[in-house]
Motif scaffolding. Structure first.
Motif, PDB file in Angstrom:
ATOM      1  N   SER A 296     -14.692  -4.632   8.759  1.00  0.00           N
ATOM      2  CA  SER A 296     -15.267  -4.497   7.417  1.00  0.00           C
ATOM      3  C   SER A 296     -14.295  -4.889   6.310  1.00  0.00           C
ATOM      4  CB  SER A 296     -15.721  -3.050   7.187  1.00  0.00           C
ATOM      5  OG  SER A 296     -14.599  -2.183   7.229  1.00  0.00           O
ATOM      6  N   LEU A 297     -13.042  -5.211   6.668  1.00  0.00           N
ATOM      7  CA  LEU A 297     -12.026  -5.499   5.650  1.00  0.00           C
ATOM      8  C   LEU A 297     -11.978  -6.997   5.350  1.00  0.00           C
ATOM      9  CD1 LEU A 297      -9.156  -3.129   6.843  1.00  0.00           C
ATOM     10  CD2 LEU A 297     -10.930  -2.700   5.148  1.00  0.00           C
ATOM     11  N   ASN A 298     -13.106  -7.545   4.987  1.00  0.00           N
ATOM     12  CA  ASN A 298     -13.193  -8.986   4.761  1.00  0.00           C
ATOM     13  C   ASN A 298     -12.535  -9.425   3.456  1.00  0.00           C
ATOM     14  OD1 ASN A 298     -14.581  -9.420   7.158  1.00  0.00           O
ATOM     15  ND2 ASN A 298     -16.571  -9.028   6.197  1.00  0.00           N
ATOM     16  N   GLN A 299     -12.241  -8.466   2.576  1.00  0.00           N
ATOM     17  CA  GLN A 299     -11.607  -8.808   1.300  1.00  0.00           C
ATOM     18  C   GLN A 299     -10.088  -8.620   1.328  1.00  0.00           C
ATOM     19  OE1 GLN A 299     -13.555 -10.118  -1.087  1.00  0.00           O
ATOM     20  NE2 GLN A 299     -15.211  -9.869   0.405  1.00  0.00           N
TER      21      GLN A 299
ATOM     22  N   LEU B 277     -11.323  -3.392  -0.131  1.00  0.00           N
ATOM     23  CA  LEU B 277      -9.859  -3.281  -0.121  1.00  0.00           C
ATOM     24  C   LEU B 277      -9.226  -4.679  -0.057  1.00  0.00           C
ATOM     25  CD1 LEU B 277      -7.661  -1.030  -0.010  1.00  0.00           C
ATOM     26  CD2 LEU B 277      -7.599  -1.383   2.453  1.00  0.00           C
ATOM     27  N   SER B 278      -8.292  -4.967  -0.982  1.00  0.00           N
ATOM     28  CA  SER B 278      -7.651  -6.283  -1.001  1.00  0.00           C
ATOM     29  C   SER B 278      -6.161  -6.231  -0.683  1.00  0.00           C
ATOM     30  CB  SER B 278      -7.851  -6.943  -2.371  1.00  0.00           C
ATOM     31  OG  SER B 278      -7.217  -6.165  -3.381  1.00  0.00           O
TER      32      SER B 278
ATOM     33  N   GLU C 299     -16.977   5.607   7.755  1.00  0.00           N
ATOM     34  CA  GLU C 299     -15.795   5.801   6.916  1.00  0.00           C
ATOM     35  C   GLU C 299     -15.029   4.491   6.723  1.00  0.00           C
ATOM     36  OE1 GLU C 299     -13.327   8.962   8.152  1.00  0.00           O
ATOM     37  OE2 GLU C 299     -14.934  10.449   8.184  1.00  0.00           O
ATOM     38  N   ILE C 300     -14.990   3.654   7.761  1.00  0.00           N
ATOM     39  CA  ILE C 300     -14.301   2.371   7.639  1.00  0.00           C
ATOM     40  C   ILE C 300     -15.009   1.474   6.630  1.00  0.00           C
ATOM     41  CG2 ILE C 300     -13.596   0.296   8.889  1.00  0.00           C
ATOM     42  CD1 ILE C 300     -13.359   2.041  11.378  1.00  0.00           C
TER      43      ILE C 300
ATOM     44  N   LEU D  99      -7.127 -12.969   4.266  1.00  0.00           N
ATOM     45  CA  LEU D  99      -5.706 -12.625   4.249  1.00  0.00           C
ATOM     46  C   LEU D  99      -4.869 -13.833   3.819  1.00  0.00           C
ATOM     47  CD1 LEU D  99      -3.801 -10.252   4.865  1.00  0.00           C
ATOM     48  CD2 LEU D  99      -3.469 -11.235   7.143  1.00  0.00           C
ATOM     49  N   ARG D 100      -4.028 -13.623   2.771  1.00  0.00           N
ATOM     50  CA  ARG D 100      -3.215 -14.705   2.222  1.00  0.00           C
ATOM     51  C   ARG D 100      -1.721 -14.477   2.398  1.00  0.00           C
ATOM     52  NH1 ARG D 100      -6.334 -17.905  -1.191  1.00  0.00           N
ATOM     53  NH2 ARG D 100      -8.392 -17.045  -1.669  1.00  0.00           N
TER      54      ARG D 100
END
Length: 697
Positions: free
Chosen positions: A39-42, A17-18, A10-11, A74-75
């Motif tokens: 998994s949230l590399n974007q 996701l940005s 599910e993750i 992450l910015r």
């Protein structure tokens, strides 16, 4: 309560996701664990606002999967109004943010560190922060050595519980910082140590405000030993510096290694102990690395703001307000060497009579407001040039003489206090607006013969005075304003605008203010009718006249002056207790009538003795009058005694009564009389009701 499940499949569904935004999620204590983030590399931005239960953004799991975690994309991080938040990350893992450029954290009073490895249950996180080995102390930093942010450009911290911001090993990671603001961080005693200041090569905007414990912006700890003999300059790109509401701040730093070649905007407000930008520690008492600087351990050698080694070639805007300890703008030490005890009297006199020249090539607007100890710009002989200065405000600086004419050295006593500005033809070549608010008008303006070229481009003069003794403006000063277009005088004991005594016959017949378009007079109780006789002042170009709270007037404008007001467009008379008529005409002046060919707006308000605009039997013409406002003029029976012409007003029908309702009875005189009769009827009804009330025994 939770966002993500622990099912890896599910993750993975959120791999693109940005952006994340959380608003008023009152039960959420954290957003994710490191494993959920794998998994949230974007992910580029995180915004959290008003989540009252949130304690951390990232909470470490019981068994850490790795010793380091990297937020690859992450910015931006924004966290606001999270009353229970203590950290961005809780756990022992190191954090890397290779692309993070913006951090804003505001209104998080329990936040003590960006990353912490101590659980909340171990102690009171709102008062203590974690130090070495997990021991609570007050030396821990907001960014620990486990937080790596190599591209941080903007840092905005407000209302958080921190004692220090940077760890000593954070130095390599602030080279890109462009914007830094710290507000309401009351435990900060200094912003950063000087060995980090040298790395702030890209810093352009620095804002420090409302930090009750801030003693220095820059803590000089070992700078002298490390950089002795070098000519390295810090803050070489700083464009804007604001220091506001800092009750314990005594200086920006305590050494002379700072120059501001790009500084364009400098604001120093409500810093009552600020005496100097740069001062020197007492020899032998230089603070060591890691120590807090105590104000009692520091000796401030002067009470001036700018050291001679600080230069501002790019400064455009300067604001100094409520700095109670400031006496000079530029200090003596560092510009002319101190004379030793062996210096002869002759040598001292030579040093005293040396004229130093200061030039601010780009300064457009200086504002000095409520600096009670300010005595001079520089205490010795000097001249100043302000080739770009367009606007200047000097407000409530009671000890300073603002202007004087520049005199030869031989004519100036050595012991004389130097003025703020020694004025000649080159001092203010483009000055257009000047505001002076002073207790002493003689100190505020020069009482000497000035050349007509000293204020050759001044268009607006705003004078606020508080004199108990009556005074007038020197004619020489008025004559030095050949292009003045707007004059505002407020709250002064001034009997006439221009002093006529002592003038030659030629001067008495030479009018000033040929270019004056707007005149505003407020709270001048001693001002009388002779002000408006056109012997010394010309009103031929006047377009706006405003008179308020001038209780010395019985009549306002002489007939001869009224006939000169051919360009007047607005006339406002308010709260003048004694005025009976606006225009006063002698019998021999009545012939021919008076015409106001440009007057469009007329306001008469709070004039308890006003009987008429003019009591003389002469004609009045207002060919373009559009609006008349008459309020609280209980004695006004009609507008005038003679013939009245208002052709445009009859079409617009815009006469107002004191209730603000439109009234029109065919012509202006009839309308005013109708308002007067109605007011008398209402007053008589009130009197009759009052008389019928039973009287107390």
């Amino acid at each position: 309560m939770e966002i993500w499940t622990r099912n890896p499949q599910e993750i993975l569904a959120f791999e693109n996701l940005s952006g994340l935004q959380f608003y008023k999620c009152s039960s959420l204590k954290y957003i994710f664990t490191p494993s959920m983030l794998l998994s949230l590399n974007q992910l580029e931005s995180i915004e959290v606002e008003d989540c009252s239960s949130m304690e951390e953004v990232v909470r470490e799991e019981e068994e850490a999967m790795t010793h380091k975690f990297t937020f690859l994309s992450l910015r931006s991080v924004t966290i606001e109004s999270c009353s229970n938040l203590t950290n961005f990350h809780w756990g022992s893992q190191a954090l890397e943010f290779p692309e993070l450029s913006k951090i804003r954290i505001a209104e998080c009073p329990k936040m003590t560190a960006f990353s912490s490895s101590v659980s909340r249950e171990s102690g009171d996180a709102s008062e203590n922060v974690v130090g070495k080995g997990g021991i609570y102390d007050n030396t821990a930093t907001f960014f620990s050595n486990k937080v790596v942010i190599p591209r941080l450009k903007s840092l905005d911290l407000s209302s958080i519980n921190i004692h220090k911001i940077w760890h000593h090993s954070s130095s390599p990671y602030i080279g890109f910082l462009n914007f830094l603001r710290v507000k309401r961080c009351h435990n900060l005693k200094y912003l950063f140590p000087s060995f980090l200041a040298k790395d702030l090569v890209q810093l352009q905007f620095l804002r420090i405000s409302d930090c009750n414990m801030m003693e220095q912006a820059i803590f000089t700890d070992g700078l002298v030993e490390e950089h002795q003999g070098r000519n390295q300059m810090f803050f070489s790109n700083l464009h804007s510096l604001w220091l506001k509401d800092l009750p314990k701040l005594t200086s920006l730093c305590f050494e002379n290694y700072f120059e501001y070649h790009c500084l364009a905007d400098l604001a120093l407000r409500y810093c009552p102990l600020l005496k100097t930008f740069i001062s020197t520690c007492v020899p032998g008492d230089e603070p060591q690395i890691g120590q807090h600087v105590q104000a009692s351990n520091l000796e401030v050698h002067n009470s001036s703001l700018l050291n001679g080694k600080v230069v501002f070639p790019s400064l455009k805007k300067l604001q100094i307000q409520n700095c109670d300890s400031l006496e000079e703008i530029i200090e003596l030490q560092g510009l002319i060497p101190d004379e030793s005890q062996s210096t002869t009297a002759a040598q001292s006199i030579v040093a005293e009579t040396v004229t130093t020249k200061f030039v601010f090539p780009k300064l457009i607007y200086p504002r000095l407001c409520k600096v009670p100890r300010l005595k001079s710009f520089y205490s010795r002989m000097h001249t100043t040039q302000w080739p770009s200065l367009k606007q200047m405000d000097i407000i409530e600086c009671p000890k300073v003489q603002i202007f004087t004419r520049q005199c030869p050295v031989s004519q100036v006593g050595i012991s004389n206090q130097q003025p703020l500005f020694c004025v000649n033809e080159d001092t203010f070549p483009v000055l257009e607006e000047l505001t002076l608010k002073t207790n002493d008008l003689v100190k505020g303006i020069c009482d000497e013969q000035l050349s007509l070229q000293c204020f050759q481009n001044l268009k607006l003069l705003n004078l606020h005075c508080f004199l108990k003794r009556s005074t007038t403006l020197p004619y020489c000063f008025i004559r030095s304003l050949p292009t003045l277009q707007k004059l505002v005088i407020k709250n002064a004991s001034i009997s006439e605008i221009v002093r006529s005594e002592g003038l030659s016959d030629e001067e008495r017949h030479t009018s000033a203010f040929y270019q004056l378009k707007e005149l505003s007079l407020t709270q001048l109780p001693e001002l009388t009718l002779k002000t408006f006789k056109p012997s010394l002042l010309s009103f031929k170009n006047l377009t706006t006249l405003e008179v308020s709270r001038c209780h010395g007037f019985i009549t306002l404008i002489a007939c001869s002056t009224a006939k000169c007001l051919t360009l007047l467009e607005r006339l406002s008379i308010d709260d003048c207790e004694m005025i009976e008529e606006i225009i006063a005409c002698e019998a021999e002046e009545i012939q021919g009538g008076i015409v106001f060919p440009k007057l469009k707006y007329l306001q008469l308000s709070c004039l308890p003795c006003l009987a008429s605009f003019s009591l003389a039997h002469h004609s009045l013409e207002f060919p373009v009058l559009l609006m008349v406002t008459v309020t609280k003029c209980p004695q006004m029976r009609n507008f005038c005694q003679g013939d009245l012409s208002t052709p445009r007003l009859e079409q617009m029908r815009l006469t107002r009564d004191e209730e603000g309702e439109l009234q029109w009875e065919g012509d202006l005189n009839t309308t005013i009389k109708h308002m007067f009769d109605e007011m008398n009827v209402q007053n008589s009804e009130v009197t009759e009701v009052t008389d019928q009330l039973p009287k107390l025994e």
